[in-house]
Write an enzyme that holds these catalytic residues in place. Structure first.
Site, PDB file in Angstrom:
ATOM      1  N   TYR A   1     -29.165  -6.425 -50.744  1.00 59.90           N
ATOM      2  CA  TYR A   1     -29.448  -6.014 -52.123  1.00 59.90           C
ATOM      3  C   TYR A   1     -29.597  -7.273 -52.965  1.00 59.90           C
ATOM      4  CZ  TYR A   1     -29.543  -2.767 -56.026  1.00 59.90           C
ATOM      5  OH  TYR A   1     -29.915  -2.044 -57.121  1.00 59.90           O
TER       6      TYR A   1
ATOM      7  N   LYS B   1     -36.510  20.043 -38.021  1.00 59.69           N
ATOM      8  CA  LYS B   1     -37.716  19.343 -37.580  1.00 59.69           C
ATOM      9  C   LYS B   1     -37.506  17.834 -37.662  1.00 59.69           C
ATOM     10  CE  LYS B   1     -41.878  20.140 -36.086  1.00 59.69           C
ATOM     11  NZ  LYS B   1     -42.812  21.087 -36.713  1.00 59.69           N
TER      12      LYS B   1
ATOM     13  N   ASN C   1     -42.371  34.805 -32.353  1.00 58.59           N
ATOM     14  CA  ASN C   1     -40.950  34.471 -32.302  1.00 58.59           C
ATOM     15  C   ASN C   1     -40.235  35.050 -33.514  1.00 58.59           C
ATOM     16  OD1 ASN C   1     -39.011  33.198 -30.746  1.00 58.59           O
ATOM     17  ND2 ASN C   1     -39.997  31.206 -30.841  1.00 58.59           N
TER      18      ASN C   1
ATOM     19  N   GLU D   1     -45.696  21.800 -42.651  1.00 55.63           N
ATOM     20  CA  GLU D   1     -44.910  22.769 -41.885  1.00 55.63           C
ATOM     21  C   GLU D   1     -44.758  24.080 -42.649  1.00 55.63           C
ATOM     22  OE1 GLU D   1     -42.676  23.495 -38.316  1.00 55.63           O
ATOM     23  OE2 GLU D   1     -43.817  21.748 -38.938  1.00 55.63           O
ATOM     24  N   ASP D   2     -44.947  25.177 -41.937  1.00 58.89           N
ATOM     25  CA  ASP D   2     -44.632  26.515 -42.453  1.00 58.89           C
ATOM     26  C   ASP D   2     -45.285  26.795 -43.803  1.00 58.89           C
ATOM     27  OD1 ASP D   2     -43.190  26.907 -40.178  1.00 58.89           O
ATOM     28  OD2 ASP D   2     -41.225  26.647 -41.076  1.00 58.89           O
TER      29      ASP D   2
ATOM     30  N   GLY E   1     -54.581  33.432 -37.887  1.00 63.42           N
ATOM     31  CA  GLY E   1     -53.909  32.608 -38.882  1.00 63.42           C
ATOM     32  C   GLY E   1     -53.922  31.151 -38.471  1.00 63.42           C
TER      33      GLY E   1
ATOM     34  N   ASP F   1     -47.779  23.722 -37.298  1.00 64.32           N
ATOM     35  CA  ASP F   1     -47.928  25.129 -36.919  1.00 64.32           C
ATOM     36  C   ASP F   1     -49.310  25.384 -36.338  1.00 64.32           C
ATOM     37  OD1 ASP F   1     -45.349  26.128 -38.027  1.00 64.32           O
ATOM     38  OD2 ASP F   1     -46.235  25.400 -39.876  1.00 64.32           O
TER      39      ASP F   1
END
Length: 401
Positions: free
Chosen positions: A52, A107, A300, A149-150, A209, A175
């Protein structure tokens, strides 16, 4: 590469998964699943002065003069952000950003475990495409790659396309493409077990999709000529007037035999059923498929058809679940894909890099293939390094590194 003595779950281990209790699950998430570790010591005053102030100012000045030094002297070059708006989480649907966070943390944990990559989950309290894209543009100095994601379809297609165009780093909607990569590896493995060529199979993809579109695209890119796509209204065909732009494009590139009608019309005599929807498929439709058929029931937690029922007719059955053989799990793909892309300094992830990843996944178990082992176990430590090497090589060969 080392052997993977514990990479394949035994029947006893698979059965034991069903005995996991509510208390165990919540205890495993208590306080979250991530923490930050130090990579430099902070034990002395000298350490503090280096890490720092005042020492850090020298590094900041150097980066101000040459921004490329940030790749060397910060963690951004190896940092993946896992980004979601919580609109299409697992099979739970639109549960919102806060409820999606445990999934995104998981994830990030997988990135660290399997590829050694640092990762941070970012959940956004907006579904507006412009806002999501603009947010990632503004955050770009903080990360080296984006794992979307999703995010629900069809918004996910536009978001990924625009983020890829806006950023000079690897971007992938897992996905879509993680699923597609592992599906291609598994289908190649199943075809190899049967001594058939993947390109000659008649494939029915149930679901238009995110995952269905990406799987269709990678199968076409890999040379599969006969792919028919189903949505909730039946076969995606050129004669339908109710298709959105994404499905209309699929209709132009698939269904070479010009089939129309329902799932029954598509599956009669088909070689492969690829389930990527939340729907169910009646037993009699699987029974109508060609001899030695292949069924990937990947919804799923509830597959489109129970694996034991599908197994009465199909020669090879796979699911997305861990309690049956042949688990088609994205963790076989995304850690190695991102590691390989970052290792090569790739500006984007190409179709060729994805196909290279699929081939690498299958290559890990090329000498071990069997009806109940068409892909490696998700826990096989050989997979991510093999995928990373193949993806990096493909990136260099395609000139995106």
């Amino acid at each position: 590469m080392t052997d993977a003595p514990n990479a394949t779950a035994s029947k006893e281990e698979i059965q034991d998964l069903s005995a996991i209790t509510h208390e165990e699950i919540f205890a495993g998430h208590l306080g979250g699943k991530l923490s930050v570790e130090l990579s430099s010591p902070l034990a002395t005053q000298r350490d503090l002065s280096i890490a720092y102030t005042p020492g850090v100012a020298q590094v900041s000045r150097a980066i101000a003069e040459d921004e490329s030094l940030a790749k060397r002297y910060t963690w951004t070059d190896r940092l993946v952000v896992v980004v979601s708006d919580g609109s299409a989480v697992l099979g739970l649907g639109d549960i919102g950003p806060r409820a999606s966070l445990p999934v995104m943390e998981g994830k990030s944990a997988l990135f660290k475990k399997f590829a050694g990559l640092d990762s941070i989950p970012i959940v956004l309290d907006t579904k507006d495409v412009d806002e999501i894209v603009e947010t990632l543009i503004r955050l770009r100095p903080s990360f080296g790659a984006v794992n979307l994601e999703d995010i629900s379809a069809p918004r996910c297609f536009e978001i990924e396309k625009r983020v890829v165009e806006a950023l000079d780093c690897p971007v992938m909607h897992d996905d879509q493409h993680g699923t597609a990569i592992v599906v291609l590896a598994a289908l190649n493995g199943a075809a190899a077990v049967q001594g058939r060529a993947t390109a000659g199979l008649k494939v029915v993809v149930s679901g238009a999709g995110a995952a269905g579109v990406a799987c269709t695209n990678i199968l076409l890119a890999a040379g599969v000529a006969d792919v028919t796509v189903l949505d909730s209204k039946g076969i995606v065909s050129r004669d339908r007037g109710d298709l959105n732009a994404v499905k209309a494009d699929l209709a132009q590139r698939t269904n070479p035999r010009g089939l129309t009608g329902t799932a029954a019309d598509a599956l009669a005599g088909a070689d492969v059923f690829l389930g990527l929807s939340a729907g169910t498929i009646p037993e009699e439709l699987i029974a109508s498929m060609a001899p030695e058929s292949i069924v990937f029931a990947m919804s799923n937690p509830d597959p489109e058809i129970h694996p034991d029922v599908a197994g009465k007719y199909a020669a090879i059955v796979a699911t997305g679940r861990s309690d049956f053989p042949n688990q088609i799990n994205n963790v076989l793909a995304f850690p190695g894909v991102f590691k390989g892309a970052l290792d090569a300094g790739a500006r984007r992830i190409t179709e060729g890099m994805k196909i290279a990843a699929a081939n690498a996944i299958l290559g890990v178990v090329a000498d071990e293939l069997a009806v109940d082992k068409i892909v490696p176990s998700p826990l096989d430590p050989r997979v991510a390094p093999a995928v990373a090497d193949a993806v990096a090589a493909a990136a260099r060969a395609e000139g995106v590194a």
